[in-house]
Design an enzyme around this catalytic site. Structure first.
Site, PDB file in Angstrom:
ATOM      1  N   LYS A  90      39.558  12.479   3.858  1.00 23.71           N
ATOM      2  CA  LYS A  90      39.466  11.096   3.386  1.00 23.71           C
ATOM      3  C   LYS A  90      38.008  10.817   3.077  1.00 23.71           C
ATOM      4  CE  LYS A  90      41.178   6.898   2.959  1.00 23.71           C
ATOM      5  NZ  LYS A  90      40.893   7.066   1.523  1.00 23.71           N
ATOM      6  N   LYS A 114      31.980   9.946  10.712  1.00 27.90           N
ATOM      7  CA  LYS A 114      32.311   8.524  10.527  1.00 27.90           C
ATOM      8  C   LYS A 114      33.804   8.306  10.727  1.00 27.90           C
ATOM      9  CE  LYS A 114      30.655   6.722   6.870  1.00 27.90           C
ATOM     10  NZ  LYS A 114      30.344   6.147   5.567  1.00 27.90           N
ATOM     11  N   LYS A 126      34.782  14.166   0.269  1.00 26.66           N
ATOM     12  CA  LYS A 126      34.084  13.288  -0.671  1.00 26.66           C
ATOM     13  C   LYS A 126      34.189  13.887  -2.064  1.00 26.66           C
ATOM     14  CE  LYS A 126      31.499   9.536  -0.902  1.00 26.66           C
ATOM     15  NZ  LYS A 126      31.637   8.269  -0.160  1.00 26.66           N
ATOM     16  N   GLY A 165      37.268   4.506  -3.241  1.00 21.69           N
ATOM     17  CA  GLY A 165      36.127   4.121  -4.078  1.00 21.69           C
ATOM     18  C   GLY A 165      34.800   4.482  -3.425  1.00 21.69           C
ATOM     19  N   ASP A 166      33.741   4.363  -4.180  1.00 21.14           N
ATOM     20  CA  ASP A 166      32.360   4.495  -3.686  1.00 21.14           C
ATOM     21  C   ASP A 166      31.500   3.925  -4.809  1.00 21.14           C
ATOM     22  OD1 ASP A 166      30.568   5.620  -1.512  1.00 21.14           O
ATOM     23  OD2 ASP A 166      29.711   6.663  -3.226  1.00 21.14           O
ATOM     24  N   THR A 209      33.920  -3.058   4.225  1.00 19.90           N
ATOM     25  CA  THR A 209      32.687  -2.363   4.624  1.00 19.90           C
ATOM     26  C   THR A 209      31.612  -3.387   4.993  1.00 19.90           C
ATOM     27  OG1 THR A 209      33.284  -0.601   3.123  1.00 19.90           O
ATOM     28  CG2 THR A 209      31.045  -0.553   3.979  1.00 19.90           C
ATOM     29  N   ASN A 240      29.533  -3.794  -3.847  1.00 17.03           N
ATOM     30  CA  ASN A 240      30.619  -4.166  -2.938  1.00 17.03           C
ATOM     31  C   ASN A 240      30.124  -4.381  -1.505  1.00 17.03           C
ATOM     32  OD1 ASN A 240      32.681  -2.789  -0.831  1.00 17.03           O
ATOM     33  ND2 ASN A 240      33.794  -4.035  -2.310  1.00 17.03           N
ATOM     34  N   SER A 383      40.657   1.603   4.888  1.00 15.05           N
ATOM     35  CA  SER A 383      41.399   2.521   4.013  1.00 15.05           C
ATOM     36  C   SER A 383      42.497   3.218   4.808  1.00 15.05           C
ATOM     37  CB  SER A 383      40.466   3.586   3.441  1.00 15.05           C
ATOM     38  OG  SER A 383      39.770   3.086   2.334  1.00 15.05           O
TER      39      SER A 383
HETATM   40  P1  NDP Z   1      28.424  -0.344  -5.674  1.00 15.55           P
HETATM   41  O1  NDP Z   1      28.434   0.563  -6.837  1.00 15.55           O
HETATM   42  O2  NDP Z   1      29.397  -1.457  -5.605  1.00 15.55           O
HETATM   43  O3  NDP Z   1      26.969  -0.964  -5.464  1.00 15.55           O
HETATM   44  C1  NDP Z   1      25.839  -0.184  -5.310  1.00 15.55           C
HETATM   45  C2  NDP Z   1      24.643  -1.084  -5.431  1.00 15.55           C
HETATM   46  O4  NDP Z   1      23.470  -0.340  -5.187  1.00 15.55           O
HETATM   47  C3  NDP Z   1      24.512  -1.682  -6.813  1.00 15.55           C
HETATM   48  O5  NDP Z   1      23.931  -2.943  -6.723  1.00 15.55           O
HETATM   49  C4  NDP Z   1      23.580  -0.697  -7.516  1.00 15.55           C
HETATM   50  O6  NDP Z   1      22.849  -1.282  -8.583  1.00 15.55           O
HETATM   51  C5  NDP Z   1      22.661  -0.330  -6.375  1.00 15.55           C
HETATM   52  N1  NDP Z   1      22.136   1.014  -6.571  1.00 15.55           N
HETATM   53  C6  NDP Z   1      22.828   2.158  -6.798  1.00 15.55           C
HETATM   54  N2  NDP Z   1      22.003   3.200  -6.957  1.00 15.55           N
HETATM   55  C7  NDP Z   1      20.771   2.687  -6.843  1.00 15.55           C
HETATM   56  C8  NDP Z   1      19.492   3.248  -6.906  1.00 15.55           C
HETATM   57  N3  NDP Z   1      19.314   4.580  -7.122  1.00 15.55           N
HETATM   58  N4  NDP Z   1      18.443   2.428  -6.702  1.00 15.55           N
HETATM   59  C9  NDP Z   1      18.633   1.099  -6.463  1.00 15.55           C
HETATM   60  N5  NDP Z   1      19.822   0.523  -6.401  1.00 15.55           N
HETATM   61  C10 NDP Z   1      20.863   1.297  -6.583  1.00 15.55           C
HETATM   62  O7  NDP Z   1      28.571   0.601  -4.391  1.00 15.55           O
HETATM   63  P2  NDP Z   1      28.990   0.210  -2.916  1.00 15.55           P
HETATM   64  O8  NDP Z   1      28.475  -1.137  -2.579  1.00 15.55           O
HETATM   65  O9  NDP Z   1      30.422   0.525  -2.765  1.00 15.55           O
HETATM   66  O10 NDP Z   1      28.200   1.322  -2.082  1.00 15.55           O
HETATM   67  C11 NDP Z   1      26.862   1.125  -1.616  1.00 15.55           C
HETATM   68  C12 NDP Z   1      26.577   2.142  -0.535  1.00 15.55           C
HETATM   69  O11 NDP Z   1      27.507   1.969   0.540  1.00 15.55           O
HETATM   70  C13 NDP Z   1      26.694   3.616  -0.943  1.00 15.55           C
HETATM   71  O12 NDP Z   1      25.764   4.377  -0.196  1.00 15.55           O
HETATM   72  C14 NDP Z   1      28.114   3.968  -0.508  1.00 15.55           C
HETATM   73  O13 NDP Z   1      28.264   5.357  -0.295  1.00 15.55           O
HETATM   74  C15 NDP Z   1      28.165   3.187   0.798  1.00 15.55           C
HETATM   75  N6  NDP Z   1      29.504   2.913   1.304  1.00 15.55           N
HETATM   76  C16 NDP Z   1      30.410   2.205   0.551  1.00 15.55           C
HETATM   77  C17 NDP Z   1      31.652   1.922   1.072  1.00 15.55           C
HETATM   78  C18 NDP Z   1      32.620   1.067   0.339  1.00 15.55           C
HETATM   79  O14 NDP Z   1      33.675   0.746   0.929  1.00 15.55           O
HETATM   80  N7  NDP Z   1      32.360   0.631  -0.875  1.00 15.55           N
HETATM   81  C19 NDP Z   1      32.070   2.434   2.396  1.00 15.55           C
HETATM   82  C20 NDP Z   1      31.008   3.079   3.123  1.00 15.55           C
HETATM   83  C21 NDP Z   1      29.788   3.330   2.565  1.00 15.55           C
HETATM   84  P3  NDP Z   1      23.550  -1.569  -9.995  1.00 15.55           P
HETATM   85  O15 NDP Z   1      24.295  -2.860  -9.805  1.00 15.55           O
HETATM   86  O16 NDP Z   1      22.400  -1.683 -10.921  1.00 15.55           O
HETATM   87  O17 NDP Z   1      24.440  -0.430 -10.274  1.00 15.55           O
END
Ligand code: NDP
Length: 451
Positions: A90, A114, A126, A165-166, A209, A240, A383
């Site tokens: 997962k 995790k 992943k 998603g991610d 999250t 997100n 999830s």
């Molecule tokens: P999203 O794509 O929804 O959001 C990511 C955010 O981070 C966006 O605002 C994006 O900017 C910004 N971002 C991405 N890459 C960069 C970068 N290189 N430099 C600066 N800003 C950046 O992703 P999530 O919110 O889902 O995920 C965020 C983190 O949380 C990740 O590490 C993910 O693996 C982790 N995570 C997510 C989960 C989930 O349920 N969604 C669960 C557990 C962990 P922009 O808007 O410009 O794209």
């Protein structure tokens, strides 16, 4: 040489071109030293560390699709099935140009621990692609997702491997992928999570999250005699995790004053307007400049010279910092600034946003630090609750899922706290999370023999 050092050497040699994977393995194995030393003979004989650092299997495949101009484009797809000792693989699917095998392996490896921490029966995996969803039309996104799933569908299934998603993969992408899986395999099954509510999704998954991060942070604060009420919080990211972390922190009485995206960051001393942020990022899929244009109290800062767009948020004085964007976004200098500004608590919403030296600095300076494995586990936990609902062909209410999520996050905090204490590392929640997650997986691996 100790067993941990031997395996670290081996991992570095075998995966020399994958710095993020080496970083993740180094962090985990270093913090497991006391557990490994206490069981060295058994673990060595069963090659536990060699096995847990080597994925069960990894797939890399071509993803051809046609853009709106009729041009064929080619991306690279990945799925790493890391460890299924305690349940089906997962883990999410990341769509971002920076994606490569090393990044997917680091994320899959972290996911093992995790998922184990959630106390639910899910293994670690992943996947993703170097496809960039930014600026693509809905038709182009669908073309990519259908092509990606055409290959991925060979390797996944509701009892085998259940992606989610991610970064870059939200409800729209999951919908297109689910449709294609159904079409190819001819079965309607819970093969993906993060689905829409009309076709098997779970209420509260979208929020999980970010909300979970705050449930754990609140429990940590309470156990130190503090609350969230009146606290100043800095958040990075505007996706997100960041959005729902901000919303829940505000519901708990804190003031969140920053957010960031890949082009810049916002300081809003009056507190982030979450509805506006959602409109800009979730509905319009626009840049944060639009947030600043609509909000007189907000300052917008464009991408910094060192190319780390969100780095500025760590300069803002705060009580609590929640990195929620991406890996390696909080460096040693940022950690120093947070400590100098009196920050008490850092909990990671993103995966591995804090570098190892920054983590060590925060811990050495008395900051309560909880890594992503524990702090952002609410997403994958929910999830898994979506998988349970799919299996029993029922949907639970928002309140029911949210209450379960709260219970899981509070439980995770106490588990990691207890595990750290058991090995004489009180307050080291990074070690506590790795130990608690590891122990359960290793027990299952030992029980299942050499496989
Ligand atoms: P999203 O794509 O929804 O959001 C990511 C955010 O981070 C966006 O605002 C994006 O900017 C910004 N971002 C991405 N890459 C960069 C970068 N290189 N430099 C600066 N800003 C950046 O992703 P999530 O919110 O889902 O995920 C965020 C983190 O949380 C990740 O590490 C993910 O693996 C982790 N995570 C997510 C989960 C989930 O349920 N969604 C669960 C557990 C962990 P922009 O808007 O410009 O794209």
């Amino acid at each position: 040489m100790s067993y941990v050092d031997e395996v670290l050497e081996l991992v570095k040699k075998k995966n020399a071109s994958e710095p993020e994977f080496i970083q993740a393995v180094t962090e985990v194995l270093n913090s497991l030293r006391p557990v490994v030393e206490a069981n060295e003979e058994l673990y060595r004989k069963n090659a536990i560390l060699e096995r847990i650092t080597e994925p069960d299997r990894q797939f890399m495949f071509r993803v051809p699709w046609v853009d709106d101009k009729g041009q064929v484009q080619v991306n690279r797809g990945f799925r790493v099935q890391f460890n299924n000792a305690i349940g089906p693989y997962k883990g999410g699917l990341r769509l971002h140009p920076s994606v490569n095998l090393g990044i997917i392996k680091f994320l899959g490896f972290e996911q093992i621990f995790k998922n184990s921490l959630t106390s639910l029966p899910i293994g670690g995996g992943k996947g993703g692609s170097d496809f960039d969803p930014k600026g693509k039309s809905d038709r182009e996104i669908m073309a990519f997702c259908q092509s990606f799933m055409t290959e991925l569908s060979k390797y996944i299934g509701a009892d085998v491997d259940v992606p989610a998603g991610d970064i870059g993969t939200g409800a729209r992408e999951i919908g297109f992928m689910f449709g294609q899986y159904k079409r190819i395999r001819g079965t309607f099954e819970g093969v993906l999570t993060g689905k829409g509510l009309t076709y098997g999704g779970s209420l509260a998954r979208t929020e999980a999250t970010g909300y979970g991060l705050l449930y754990l942070t609140l429990e940590l604060m309470k156990c130190h005699g503090e609350s969230m009420e009146g606290k100043t919080v800095v958040v990075s990211g505007a996706g997100n995790v960041a959005i729902y972390a901000t919303q829940k922190a505000q519901q708990m009485g804190a003031k969140v004053v920053t957010c960031s995206d890949s082009t810049g960051w916002i300081y809003d001393p009056e507190g982030i307007d979450v509805d506006l942020l959602r409109e800009v990022k979730e509905v319009k899929r626009a840049r944060l400049t639009e947030y600043a244009a609509a909000r007189p109290s907000a300052e917008y800062h464009a991408i910094s010279a060192d190319n780390r767009s969100g780095a500025g948020v760590w300069q803002i004085k705060c009580d609590i910092a929640l990195p929620c964007a991406t890996q390696n976004e909080l460096l040693l200098d940022d950690a120093k600034q947070l400590v100098a500004n009196g920050c008490k608590c850092v909990c990671e919403g993103a995966n591995m946003p804090t570098t190892i030296d920054a983590t060590e600095y925060l811990q050495a300076n008395g900051v309560w630090f909880v890594g992503g494995k524990a702090a952002n586990a609410g997403g994958v936990a929910t999830s898994a609750l979506e998988m349970s609902q799919n299996s029993e062909r029922l949907s639970w209410s928002f309140e029911e899922v949210d209450a379960k999520l709260q219970g899981i996050m509070v439980n995770i905090y106490h588990n990691i706290d207890d595990a750290a204490r058991r090995y004489g590392m009180e307050g080291n929640y990074v070690a506590g999370a790795n130990i608690a997650g590891f122990e359960k997986v290793v027990n299952a691996m030992l029980a299942q023999g050499v496989c």
